[in-house]
Write a protein that holds these residues in place. Sequence first.
Motif, PDB file in Angstrom:
ATOM      1  N   GLY A 116       0.797  -1.220   0.000  1.00  0.00           N
ATOM      2  CA  GLY A 116       0.000   0.000   0.000  1.00  0.00           C
ATOM      3  C   GLY A 116       0.830   1.270   0.000  1.00  0.00           C
ATOM      4  N   LEU A 117       1.974   1.250  -0.669  1.00  0.00           N
ATOM      5  CA  LEU A 117       2.838   2.425  -0.712  1.00  0.00           C
ATOM      6  C   LEU A 117       2.335   3.429  -1.747  1.00  0.00           C
ATOM      7  N   ASP A 118       2.824   4.646  -1.646  1.00  0.00           N
ATOM      8  CA  ASP A 118       2.434   5.690  -2.585  1.00  0.00           C
ATOM      9  C   ASP A 118       2.864   5.285  -3.992  1.00  0.00           C
ATOM     10  N   PRO A 119       1.919   5.213  -4.948  1.00  0.00           N
ATOM     11  CA  PRO A 119       2.251   4.737  -6.296  1.00  0.00           C
ATOM     12  C   PRO A 119       3.128   5.690  -7.100  1.00  0.00           C
ATOM     13  N   VAL A 120       3.347   6.890  -6.577  1.00  0.00           N
ATOM     14  CA  VAL A 120       4.190   7.856  -7.297  1.00  0.00           C
ATOM     15  C   VAL A 120       5.504   8.070  -6.544  1.00  0.00           C
ATOM     16  N   LEU A 121       5.441   8.693  -5.380  1.00  0.00           N
ATOM     17  CA  LEU A 121       6.663   9.048  -4.663  1.00  0.00           C
ATOM     18  C   LEU A 121       7.425   7.814  -4.167  1.00  0.00           C
ATOM     19  N   ASP A 122       6.713   6.905  -3.491  1.00  0.00           N
ATOM     20  CA  ASP A 122       7.390   5.721  -2.958  1.00  0.00           C
ATOM     21  C   ASP A 122       7.892   4.817  -4.080  1.00  0.00           C
ATOM     22  N   LEU A 123       7.079   4.631  -5.100  1.00  0.00           N
ATOM     23  CA  LEU A 123       7.498   3.779  -6.208  1.00  0.00           C
ATOM     24  C   LEU A 123       8.705   4.363  -6.928  1.00  0.00           C
ATOM     25  N   GLN A 124       8.741   5.681  -7.063  1.00  0.00           N
ATOM     26  CA  GLN A 124       9.895   6.319  -7.700  1.00  0.00           C
ATOM     27  C   GLN A 124      11.169   6.045  -6.906  1.00  0.00           C
ATOM     28  N   ALA A 125      11.075   6.128  -5.570  1.00  0.00           N
ATOM     29  CA  ALA A 125      12.244   5.846  -4.726  1.00  0.00           C
ATOM     30  C   ALA A 125      12.669   4.393  -4.845  1.00  0.00           C
ATOM     31  N   LEU A 126      11.700   3.483  -4.947  1.00  0.00           N
ATOM     32  CA  LEU A 126      12.023   2.061  -5.083  1.00  0.00           C
ATOM     33  C   LEU A 126      12.664   1.770  -6.435  1.00  0.00           C
ATOM     34  N   GLU A 127      12.162   2.397  -7.471  1.00  0.00           N
ATOM     35  CA  GLU A 127      12.720   2.157  -8.801  1.00  0.00           C
ATOM     36  C   GLU A 127      14.151   2.670  -8.926  1.00  0.00           C
ATOM     37  N   GLU A 128      14.502   3.682  -8.126  1.00  0.00           N
ATOM     38  CA  GLU A 128      15.888   4.149  -8.110  1.00  0.00           C
ATOM     39  C   GLU A 128      16.835   3.035  -7.658  1.00  0.00           C
ATOM     40  N   LEU A 129      16.337   2.141  -6.825  1.00  0.00           N
ATOM     41  CA  LEU A 129      17.164   1.045  -6.310  1.00  0.00           C
ATOM     42  C   LEU A 129      17.432  -0.023  -7.360  1.00  0.00           C
ATOM     43  N   THR A 130      16.705   0.025  -8.469  1.00  0.00           N
ATOM     44  CA  THR A 130      16.896  -0.968  -9.537  1.00  0.00           C
ATOM     45  C   THR A 130      17.792  -0.433 -10.653  1.00  0.00           C
ATOM     46  N   ARG A 131      18.330   0.774 -10.482  1.00  0.00           N
ATOM     47  CA  ARG A 131      19.173   1.370 -11.512  1.00  0.00           C
ATOM     48  C   ARG A 131      20.630   1.347 -11.083  1.00  0.00           C
ATOM     49  N   PRO A 132      21.543   1.262 -12.019  1.00  0.00           N
ATOM     50  CA  PRO A 132      22.975   1.214 -11.671  1.00  0.00           C
ATOM     51  C   PRO A 132      23.398   2.421 -10.853  1.00  0.00           C
ATOM     52  N   ASP A 133      24.218   2.189  -9.838  1.00  0.00           N
ATOM     53  CA  ASP A 133      24.742   3.255  -8.988  1.00  0.00           C
ATOM     54  C   ASP A 133      26.079   2.783  -8.422  1.00  0.00           C
ATOM     55  N   PRO A 134      27.198   3.270  -8.963  1.00  0.00           N
ATOM     56  CA  PRO A 134      28.520   2.791  -8.527  1.00  0.00           C
ATOM     57  C   PRO A 134      28.836   3.106  -7.073  1.00  0.00           C
ATOM     58  N   ASP A 135      28.085   4.015  -6.470  1.00  0.00           N
ATOM     59  CA  ASP A 135      28.355   4.409  -5.085  1.00  0.00           C
ATOM     60  C   ASP A 135      27.490   3.663  -4.068  1.00  0.00           C
TER      61      ASP A 135
END
Length: 277
Positions: free
Chosen positions: A128-147
């Motif tokens: 039941g997370l926010d479909p915009v703000l929370d999902l955007q933050a979660l999708e950031e975790l699926t993208r490459p990030d060398p740091d």
Amino acid sequence: MNATSTGALLLCRADPETVRPLAHLLREQMLLTRAGGEWSVLVPEGKPWRGAGPSGGDPEPVDRVIGGWATALAVGSTWPVLALWWDADRAGYTLAAGFRRPVGYTWLADGTPAGEDEAMRTFAARLGLDPVLDLQALEELTRPDPDADAEARLRGLLAVLTRTGLTLPTGLGPGESADRLRSVAAVQRGAERVEWAGWRDAVRVELDAVESGSLGPWVRGPRARAIAAAQLAAGLPLLLWGACRRSGGWAAAGAVLLAQGALGLAYHRARAAAETR
């Protein structure tokens, strides 16, 4: 993370009083404590992923062990269970909710995403997370990030869940060893040890919880009998399938369903018999 930092946590979206009865049925020694207003956390006291597997061969990976426990808890409850796990090579989560297929995501130790983006969308929807703000933050975790390594990815996941009221005690977090997690959980205020004490005590604890909980009206009558019968019908084949596949997690899920169904029918019959006396 290193070879000594293997660890796992079970996050349950329910208070400790609600979680306790089902946790007993896992037949594992665990520490149970509160993790915010709406969450509890179970910390394994043992390290089953380091011992022999169900067939006496190689040990099961930590993700399979903890994921099986999450599934077993979820099929017998009305609240979701989130398993977090990490070892020297990977880290990730498994979210189990009712009879629905568990969803999970994995990162390599250096933080490289190794899962499907759809898993994050399903994760957000089921919690039941926010479909915009929370999902955007979660999708950031699926993208490459060398740091960001795997530990940082899990911390990012937990940061999103703080908006649901999740607050893990300091020291209970990704990257810590199983020994460290256990020692931190043991000193938390209100922490309690959950361990298997035999079927008689398990039945007593389960019935006490149902009697005093909000689900009390559901334990008797035609609807309750139908639910219990369905749990028995689903639990037996699941238990047999898990045994044939030598999967402790699925076998545990079947055992929990059988126990829930048997308890439901037994309670109904006991109450009916008591009223006729």
